[in-house]
Design a protein around this motif. Structure first.
Motif, PDB file in Angstrom:
ATOM      1  N   MET A   1       4.524  -5.185  -4.822  1.00 25.43           N
ATOM      2  CA  MET A   1       5.381  -5.591  -4.862  1.00 25.43           C
ATOM      3  C   MET A   1       5.368  -6.355  -3.105  1.00 25.43           C
ATOM      4  N   GLU A   2       6.087  -8.063  -3.005  1.00 24.87           N
ATOM      5  CA  GLU A   2       5.846  -8.679  -2.603  1.00 24.87           C
ATOM      6  C   GLU A   2       5.741  -7.891  -0.833  1.00 24.87           C
ATOM      7  N   VAL A   3       4.237  -9.190   0.110  1.00 25.17           N
ATOM      8  CA  VAL A   3       4.577  -8.222   1.428  1.00 25.17           C
ATOM      9  C   VAL A   3       6.434  -8.862   2.093  1.00 25.17           C
ATOM     10  N   ILE A   4       6.646  -9.816   1.465  1.00 24.65           N
ATOM     11  CA  ILE A   4       7.727  -9.707   2.320  1.00 24.65           C
ATOM     12  C   ILE A   4       8.949  -9.218   1.954  1.00 24.65           C
ATOM     13  N   VAL A   5       8.886  -7.995   1.051  1.00 24.44           N
ATOM     14  CA  VAL A   5      10.092  -7.145   1.129  1.00 24.44           C
ATOM     15  C   VAL A   5       9.487  -6.455   1.854  1.00 24.44           C
ATOM     16  N   TYR A   6       8.375  -6.077   1.836  1.00 22.09           N
ATOM     17  CA  TYR A   6       8.019  -4.423   3.288  1.00 22.09           C
ATOM     18  C   TYR A   6       7.923  -4.949   4.387  1.00 22.09           C
ATOM     19  N   LYS A   7       8.608  -6.361   4.724  1.00 21.41           N
ATOM     20  CA  LYS A   7       8.825  -6.699   6.030  1.00 21.41           C
ATOM     21  C   LYS A   7      10.098  -7.007   6.355  1.00 21.41           C
ATOM     22  N   ASP A   8      10.522  -6.945   5.740  1.00 23.68           N
ATOM     23  CA  ASP A   8      11.898  -7.249   5.277  1.00 23.68           C
ATOM     24  C   ASP A   8      13.236  -5.820   5.098  1.00 23.68           C
ATOM     25  N   LEU A   9      12.109  -4.874   4.751  1.00 21.82           N
ATOM     26  CA  LEU A   9      13.116  -3.883   4.826  1.00 21.82           C
ATOM     27  C   LEU A   9      12.384  -2.984   6.172  1.00 21.82           C
ATOM     28  N   LEU A  10      11.420  -2.730   6.585  1.00 24.25           N
ATOM     29  CA  LEU A  10      11.102  -2.631   7.796  1.00 24.25           C
ATOM     30  C   LEU A  10      11.853  -3.326   8.969  1.00 24.25           C
ATOM     31  N   ASN A  11      11.891  -4.427   8.813  1.00 26.59           N
ATOM     32  CA  ASN A  11      13.000  -5.512   9.773  1.00 26.59           C
ATOM     33  C   ASN A  11      14.176  -4.338   9.868  1.00 26.59           C
ATOM     34  N   GLN A  12      14.721  -3.919   8.776  1.00 20.43           N
ATOM     35  CA  GLN A  12      16.280  -2.995   8.741  1.00 20.43           C
ATOM     36  C   GLN A  12      15.915  -1.838   9.098  1.00 20.43           C
ATOM     37  N   VAL A  13      14.695  -1.114   8.878  1.00 17.51           N
ATOM     38  CA  VAL A  13      14.471   0.474   8.888  1.00 17.51           C
ATOM     39  C   VAL A  13      14.939   0.340  10.825  1.00 17.51           C
ATOM     40  N   ASN A  14      14.243  -0.952  11.856  1.00 18.11           N
ATOM     41  CA  ASN A  14      13.543  -1.167  12.793  1.00 18.11           C
ATOM     42  C   ASN A  14      14.990  -1.342  13.436  1.00 18.11           C
ATOM     43  N   LYS A  15      16.066  -2.023  12.821  1.00 24.66           N
ATOM     44  CA  LYS A  15      16.694  -2.719  14.317  1.00 24.66           C
ATOM     45  C   LYS A  15      17.901  -1.188  14.005  1.00 24.66           C
ATOM     46  N   GLU A  16      18.189  -0.587  12.581  1.00 26.63           N
ATOM     47  CA  GLU A  16      18.449   0.513  12.545  1.00 26.63           C
ATOM     48  C   GLU A  16      18.278   1.821  13.608  1.00 26.63           C
ATOM     49  N   VAL A  17      16.915   1.801  13.575  1.00 25.54           N
ATOM     50  CA  VAL A  17      16.496   3.624  14.468  1.00 25.54           C
ATOM     51  C   VAL A  17      16.424   2.810  16.265  1.00 25.54           C
ATOM     52  N   VAL A  18      16.703   1.574  16.485  1.00 29.62           N
ATOM     53  CA  VAL A  18      16.466   0.962  17.762  1.00 29.62           C
ATOM     54  C   VAL A  18      17.935   1.303  18.530  1.00 29.62           C
ATOM     55  N   GLU A  19      18.748   2.064  17.712  1.00 30.43           N
ATOM     56  CA  GLU A  19      20.236   1.209  18.159  1.00 30.43           C
ATOM     57  C   GLU A  19      20.725   3.017  18.442  1.00 30.43           C
ATOM     58  N   ILE A  20      20.321   4.512  17.831  1.00 31.07           N
ATOM     59  CA  ILE A  20      19.877   5.649  18.136  1.00 31.07           C
ATOM     60  C   ILE A  20      20.067   6.100  19.345  1.00 31.07           C
ATOM     61  N   GLU A  21      20.898   6.896  19.200  1.00 24.71           N
ATOM     62  CA  GLU A  21      20.960   7.384  20.757  1.00 24.71           C
ATOM     63  C   GLU A  21      20.996   8.814  20.911  1.00 24.71           C
ATOM     64  N   PRO A  22      20.499   8.929  22.429  1.00 24.08           N
ATOM     65  CA  PRO A  22      19.409  10.552  22.270  1.00 24.08           C
ATOM     66  C   PRO A  22      20.100  11.255  22.001  1.00 24.08           C
ATOM     67  N   ASP A  23      19.627  13.270  21.672  1.00 20.27           N
ATOM     68  CA  ASP A  23      20.461  14.208  21.415  1.00 20.27           C
ATOM     69  C   ASP A  23      19.735  14.802  22.473  1.00 20.27           C
ATOM     70  N   ASP A  24      20.099  16.102  22.618  1.00 22.69           N
ATOM     71  CA  ASP A  24      19.784  17.072  23.242  1.00 22.69           C
ATOM     72  C   ASP A  24      18.786  17.900  22.409  1.00 22.69           C
ATOM     73  N   HIS A  25      18.192  17.638  21.544  1.00 23.46           N
ATOM     74  CA  HIS A  25      17.086  18.405  21.078  1.00 23.46           C
ATOM     75  C   HIS A  25      16.231  17.414  21.225  1.00 23.46           C
ATOM     76  N   CYS A  26      14.878  18.809  21.145  1.00 24.89           N
ATOM     77  CA  CYS A  26      13.408  17.721  21.525  1.00 24.89           C
ATOM     78  C   CYS A  26      12.560  18.333  20.083  1.00 24.89           C
ATOM     79  N   GLN A  27      12.811  17.869  19.223  1.00 24.94           N
ATOM     80  CA  GLN A  27      12.315  17.835  17.463  1.00 24.94           C
ATOM     81  C   GLN A  27      11.352  16.320  16.610  1.00 24.94           C
ATOM     82  N   VAL A  28       9.788  16.627  17.446  1.00 21.17           N
ATOM     83  CA  VAL A  28       9.463  15.557  16.607  1.00 21.17           C
ATOM     84  C   VAL A  28       8.908  15.005  15.795  1.00 21.17           C
TER      85      VAL A  28
END
Length: 413
Positions: A1-28
């Motif tokens: 798989m080309e590195v550019i594909v991994y990087k693009d998918l990683l950017n997609q992941v990070n854009k979505e994960v950074v928007e996740i709101e806090p919860d009242d659980h403590c799950q590592v």
């Protein structure tokens, strides 16, 4: 798989994960706290301050709301996991050492909870004694070492002796019926996790002779299972206490993944083999990974949310997409093992399953919105991010330790 594909998918992941709101659980591993840890590691790898700052905000939130779960001392779902994460980040220079002061007082309370786990015979990594051992290994102080020694005593005293030189433990956490005497062989809830922690404690120079004795007995038993079950390690067996015999445990135990599956079960041979320098066990592990590398796809079925389930040929089980029960975790383990044991079959198998992952789980190299869990590495998109960071050869060492996959720490022995 080309590195550019991994990087693009990683950017997609990070854009979505950074928007996740806090919860009242403590799950590592399965909650927003898990995503905070992921964002910290990803941000430091990518030199992305926005990801790092978001990580800090989520960690601060959990510290400020700790009173909500202060009486929950489980590692995967409670304050022990928060303490482990803070200690790991501080020990690796990714969080201010001042933060350690906020968890110093936890040592005594987590220790008392550990003693209670001994009383109820709960070794389970996610909710029992081994999760606290994970915390104390990271704390690495005099108090921690004393509790680790007690953990070894507990494992020694709770072991079921099978013949003179073999032993195993019952998994009381994942059973369907209270009367089930289940032997779980996986890395999350079973035999492999016990071997991992005994080896870690042995390598830390704590209760060395006792650790060595239990390790030998536990792997002798695992070798018996390997020989009796056609050079395979099933996910679980039920023990007949009267006849001293075993039978397959069929409840949701045909999964190939990180928590259990042949790779997960087999890692005990590698970890103990490296720890005690036993080449026979390493060769058994080599034979098992060869069997894993022969796995092939038979068919794909889709759930209502379009999530694919992959069925393997020759009744070798099924696998989904995520880290815990899926291709992401499976490929991650193949790649992790390849780094310490560079067998060509591992590389080929990783590529084979990655092509299937991309075709069915990530069509058009876009992350579907439907079937990833909305938070946490174990079943969410940050687990995919961990996989992608490894493919891009980033530093995942803290996350490897989170999932008991820091195999290089044993390879050096």
């Amino acid at each position: 798989m080309e590195v550019i594909v991994y990087k693009d998918l990683l950017n997609q992941v990070n854009k979505e994960v950074v928007e996740i709101e806090p919860d009242d659980h403590c799950q590592v591993i399965s909650g927003v706290l898990s995503d905070a840890l992921y964002l910290n590691i990803a941000g430091n790898n990518l030199k992305d301050q926005d990801l790092i700052e978001r990580s800090y905000k989520l960690i601060d939130y959990h510290l400020e709301t700790a009173e909500n779960y202060i009486l929950n001392y489980k590692w995967a779902h409670g304050i022990t996991g928060l303490g482990w994460m803070i200690a790991a980040l501080c020990n690796n220079g990714l969080l201010s050492k001042d933060t350690l002061g906020e968890i110093d007082q936890l040592d005594e309370y987590i220790g008392k909870s550990l003693l209670y786990d001994f009383e109820i015979q709960s070794y389970d990594f996610s909710v029992g004694a081994l999760g606290k051992a994970h915390y104390f290994l990271e704390r690495n102080n005099e108090i921690a070492n004393s509790y680790l020694a007690e953990t070894v005593d507990y494992l020694n005293n709770s072991a079921i002796i099978y013949n003179e030189n073999e032993c195993f433990w019952f998994d009381y956490y994942t059973i369907e019926k209270p009367t089930d005497l289940l032997i779980n062989f996986g890395l999350f809830h079973g035999h492999s996790s016990i071997v991992y922690f005994l080896s870690k404690i042995y390598n830390a120079g704590i209760s060395v002779e006792k650790c060595e004795n239990i390790l030998n007995k536990s792997i002798n038993f695992l070798e018996r299972i390997y020989n009796n079950y056609d050079q395979d390690i099933p996910n679980g067996l039920l023990f007949d206490e009267v006849n001293k015999t075993f039978k397959f445990y069929q409840v949701d135990f045909d999964i190939q993944g990180w928590c259990h599956g042949l790779l997960s079960n087999a890692l005990a041979f590698y970890i103990a083999g490296k720890t005690l320098r036993n080449n026979k066990w390493i060769e058994i592990f080599r034979s098992l990974i060869s069997k894993v590398c022969d796995f092939e796809l038979e068919k794909v079925e889709f759930l209502n949310n379009n999530e694919p389930t992959f069925y393997l040929k020759d009744r070798n089980g099924r696998i989904d997409t995520t880290f815990c029960h899926g291709l992401i975790g499976h490929i991650y383990m193949l790649d992790k093992i390849y780094k310490v044991m560079p067998e060509d079959c591992l590389k080929k198998s990783s590529k084979y399953w990655e092509n299937i992952l991309m075709e069915y789980s990530l069509p058009n190299k876009i992350i579907p919105k439907d079937y990833f869990y909305h938070k946490g590495m174990i079943a969410g998109k940050s687990g995919l991010g961990l996989y992608l960071m490894q493919k891009l050869r980033m530093d995942t060492s803290i996350l490897d330790k989170l999932f008991l996959l820091d195999l290089d720490s044993f390879a050096q022995k």
